[in-house]
Design a protein around this motif. Sequence first.
Motif, mmCIF file in Angstrom:
data_model
loop_
_atom_site.group_PDB
_atom_site.id
_atom_site.type_symbol
_atom_site.label_atom_id
_atom_site.label_comp_id
_atom_site.label_asym_id
_atom_site.label_seq_id
_atom_site.Cartn_x
_atom_site.Cartn_y
_atom_site.Cartn_z
ATOM 1 N N ASP A 128 -4.813 -2.851 -7.756
ATOM 2 C CA ASP A 128 -4.178 -2.604 -6.464
ATOM 3 C C ASP A 128 -4.854 -3.306 -5.299
ATOM 4 O O ASP A 128 -4.498 -3.101 -4.152
ATOM 5 N N LEU A 129 -5.868 -4.089 -5.608
ATOM 6 C CA LEU A 129 -6.451 -4.911 -4.549
ATOM 7 C C LEU A 129 -5.942 -6.333 -4.728
ATOM 8 O O LEU A 129 -5.628 -6.761 -5.828
ATOM 9 N N ARG A 130 -5.877 -7.063 -3.635
ATOM 10 C CA ARG A 130 -5.327 -8.405 -3.721
ATOM 11 C C ARG A 130 -6.414 -9.404 -4.130
ATOM 12 O O ARG A 130 -7.516 -9.013 -4.485
ATOM 13 N N ASP A 131 -6.073 -10.682 -4.124
ATOM 14 C CA ASP A 131 -6.950 -11.664 -4.764
ATOM 15 C C ASP A 131 -7.938 -12.382 -3.848
ATOM 16 O O ASP A 131 -8.893 -12.978 -4.311
ATOM 17 N N THR A 132 -7.667 -12.354 -2.543
ATOM 18 C CA THR A 132 -8.521 -13.149 -1.655
ATOM 19 C C THR A 132 -9.707 -12.317 -1.169
ATOM 20 O O THR A 132 -9.515 -11.315 -0.479
ATOM 21 N N MET A 133 -10.893 -12.740 -1.522
ATOM 22 C CA MET A 133 -12.058 -11.958 -1.087
ATOM 23 C C MET A 133 -12.356 -12.230 0.389
ATOM 24 O O MET A 133 -12.269 -13.366 0.855
ATOM 25 N N ILE A 186 -21.296 -7.806 10.012
ATOM 26 C CA ILE A 186 -20.032 -7.055 9.924
ATOM 27 C C ILE A 186 -19.527 -7.089 8.489
ATOM 28 O O ILE A 186 -19.371 -8.167 7.899
ATOM 29 N N SER A 187 -19.273 -5.911 7.943
ATOM 30 C CA SER A 187 -18.874 -5.833 6.541
ATOM 31 C C SER A 187 -17.806 -4.757 6.364
ATOM 32 O O SER A 187 -17.470 -4.029 7.295
ATOM 33 N N ASN A 188 -17.277 -4.690 5.185
ATOM 34 C CA ASN A 188 -16.314 -3.648 4.818
ATOM 35 C C ASN A 188 -16.754 -3.022 3.509
ATOM 36 O O ASN A 188 -17.379 -3.681 2.670
ATOM 37 N N ILE A 189 -16.374 -1.761 3.303
ATOM 38 C CA ILE A 189 -16.669 -1.115 2.027
ATOM 39 C C ILE A 189 -16.010 -1.920 0.901
ATOM 40 O O ILE A 189 -16.616 -2.234 -0.107
ATOM 41 N N VAL A 190 -14.738 -2.247 1.091
ATOM 42 C CA VAL A 190 -13.957 -2.951 0.072
ATOM 43 C C VAL A 190 -13.762 -4.395 0.535
ATOM 44 O O VAL A 190 -13.459 -4.641 1.700
ATOM 45 N N LYS A 191 -13.976 -5.313 -0.380
ATOM 46 C CA LYS A 191 -13.979 -6.733 0.019
ATOM 47 C C LYS A 191 -12.626 -7.436 -0.173
ATOM 48 O O LYS A 191 -12.517 -8.627 0.076
ATOM 49 N N TYR A 192 -11.639 -6.697 -0.662
ATOM 50 C CA TYR A 192 -10.302 -7.276 -0.818
ATOM 51 C C TYR A 192 -9.303 -6.402 -0.067
ATOM 52 O O TYR A 192 -9.489 -5.182 0.023
ATOM 53 N N ARG A 193 -8.269 -7.009 0.404
ATOM 54 C CA ARG A 193 -7.238 -6.234 1.108
ATOM 55 C C ARG A 193 -6.489 -5.363 0.102
ATOM 56 O O ARG A 193 -5.977 -5.888 -0.903
ATOM 57 N N GLY A 195 -3.660 -3.749 -1.800
ATOM 58 C CA GLY A 195 -2.291 -4.254 -1.944
ATOM 59 C C GLY A 195 -1.258 -3.146 -2.048
ATOM 60 O O GLY A 195 -1.580 -1.985 -2.286
ATOM 61 N N MET A 196 -0.001 -3.516 -1.839
ATOM 62 C CA MET A 196 1.125 -2.596 -2.045
ATOM 63 C C MET A 196 2.396 -3.435 -2.194
ATOM 64 O O MET A 196 2.413 -4.609 -1.788
ATOM 65 N N THR A 201 2.821 -7.612 6.414
ATOM 66 C CA THR A 201 1.560 -7.497 7.164
ATOM 67 C C THR A 201 1.022 -6.067 7.152
ATOM 68 O O THR A 201 0.070 -5.751 7.861
ATOM 69 N N ARG A 202 1.669 -5.200 6.341
ATOM 70 C CA ARG A 202 1.199 -3.802 6.322
ATOM 71 C C ARG A 202 -0.127 -3.687 5.564
ATOM 72 O O ARG A 202 -0.373 -4.430 4.626
ATOM 73 N N ASN A 203 -0.923 -2.724 6.004
ATOM 74 C CA ASN A 203 -2.214 -2.484 5.357
ATOM 75 C C ASN A 203 -2.268 -1.040 4.888
ATOM 76 O O ASN A 203 -1.583 -0.192 5.416
ATOM 77 N N ARG A 204 -3.084 -0.800 3.894
ATOM 78 C CA ARG A 204 -3.289 0.600 3.493
ATOM 79 C C ARG A 204 -4.777 0.860 3.316
ATOM 80 O O ARG A 204 -5.582 -0.057 3.130
ATOM 81 N N LYS A 205 -5.081 2.162 3.352
ATOM 82 C CA LYS A 205 -6.463 2.605 3.160
ATOM 83 C C LYS A 205 -6.857 2.382 1.692
ATOM 84 O O LYS A 205 -6.025 2.619 0.808
ATOM 85 N N PRO A 206 -8.072 1.943 1.421
ATOM 86 C CA PRO A 206 -8.472 1.816 0.011
ATOM 87 C C PRO A 206 -8.563 3.178 -0.669
ATOM 88 O O PRO A 206 -8.874 4.172 -0.007
ATOM 89 N N THR A 207 -8.287 3.205 -1.961
ATOM 90 C CA THR A 207 -8.391 4.465 -2.699
ATOM 91 C C THR A 207 -9.865 4.762 -2.993
ATOM 92 O O THR A 207 -10.730 3.887 -2.859
ATOM 93 N N ASN A 208 -10.097 5.976 -3.445
ATOM 94 C CA ASN A 208 -11.478 6.349 -3.795
ATOM 95 C C ASN A 208 -12.014 5.494 -4.930
ATOM 96 O O ASN A 208 -13.188 5.121 -4.930
ATOM 97 N N ASP A 209 -11.153 5.195 -5.907
ATOM 98 C CA ASP A 209 -11.607 4.353 -7.014
ATOM 99 C C ASP A 209 -12.010 2.976 -6.504
ATOM 100 O O ASP A 209 -13.017 2.411 -6.938
ATOM 101 N N GLU A 210 -11.202 2.447 -5.601
ATOM 102 C CA GLU A 210 -11.501 1.116 -5.056
ATOM 103 C C GLU A 210 -12.833 1.136 -4.294
ATOM 104 O O GLU A 210 -13.666 0.242 -4.437
ATOM 105 N N MET A 211 -13.021 2.186 -3.503
ATOM 106 C CA MET A 211 -14.273 2.259 -2.724
ATOM 107 C C MET A 211 -15.468 2.464 -3.650
ATOM 108 O O MET A 211 -16.531 1.887 -3.452
#
Length: 311
Positions: A128-133, A186-193, A195-196, A201-211
């Motif tokens: 469920d995460l996309r491909d571009t890091m 500057i960083s993010n918990i999850v390194k990929y956007r 997906g859905m 251009t919509r974004n969603r919160k990462p799931t617990n598994d993803e984090m």
Amino acid sequence: MADVPLATQHLLRYLKHRQDEGVKRAFLTDEAKTGLRAVYFHARQPRETVVPAPAPQHQQPVQEERATTTKEPVPQEQSAATDDGVTYPKITVAEVRTSITPSGVGKAAQLADLKARIAEDNEARTVDLRDTMVFSTGSLDPEIMFIGEAPGSEEERQQEPFVGPAGKLLTKIIQAMGLQREMVYISNIVKYRPGMPNQGTRNRKPTNDEMHACLPYIMAETAIVRPKVIVALGGTALEGLTGEKMPIGRARDQVRCWNGIPFVVTYHPSYLLRNDDIAEKRKVWEDMMLVMEVLQMPISDKQRGFFSKKR
Ligand code: URA
């Protein structure tokens, strides 16, 4: 206590006494704060290792250690309820894959190695995460490390965290502190956007598994960069780092400790974009002044007055 100056020893005893009486807040002079900060920082273990050592199973969990603070304490939670209604214990060192020991000499080489490992790790990029890091950006010797939740569409397009509308606001906040974006990390918990379907251009919160899959990387990253303070932007970042799920209103306005590093939680800039109330901006600004105090940065009268309601 032997090498703590006498005045600071008296102050500590006095504060303890007041705390026992139920007093939750105290006004401290700059001199008193400086004395307490010195005690706090010298009491901490020196952080000599570049990456967290692999933890044996059943090792002591990573606790939210409480830094010296006169602010109201937050109750410690042993477990956190997730979005999907599942309750799981707080994330512990033993649970995460801490055996990541990036190779290379120096921070730049180690971060490059870490980035390469993330790219190869399919667990860190579930279906469920996309491909571009979108890897982190900023100074390799930062005083402050900001951690958000995950890249959005603009971040994915530019392959840099916090460059969309929320990122522009974050840059302004950094500048209001008297810094430049390039001076912080500057960083993010999850390194990929995340997906859905039909995403646009919509974004969603990462799931617990993803984090959870990405947590070892943010731990390793933090150990390489060694910021003096971490700022978690929003509830998702707090949850991703600590497993705690709580309203930001309860988590903010205090200095905690995450893996030996002073840690402040505040609202995500996108919250301020949705909520134009000056009182909410002030809260974020007060959290930033707290960060500045931890770093012993000067705060001008003008800065102290930012986002105060005009009388
Ligand atoms: N929000 C985040 O949490 N991270 C980004 O990089 C951009 C927006």
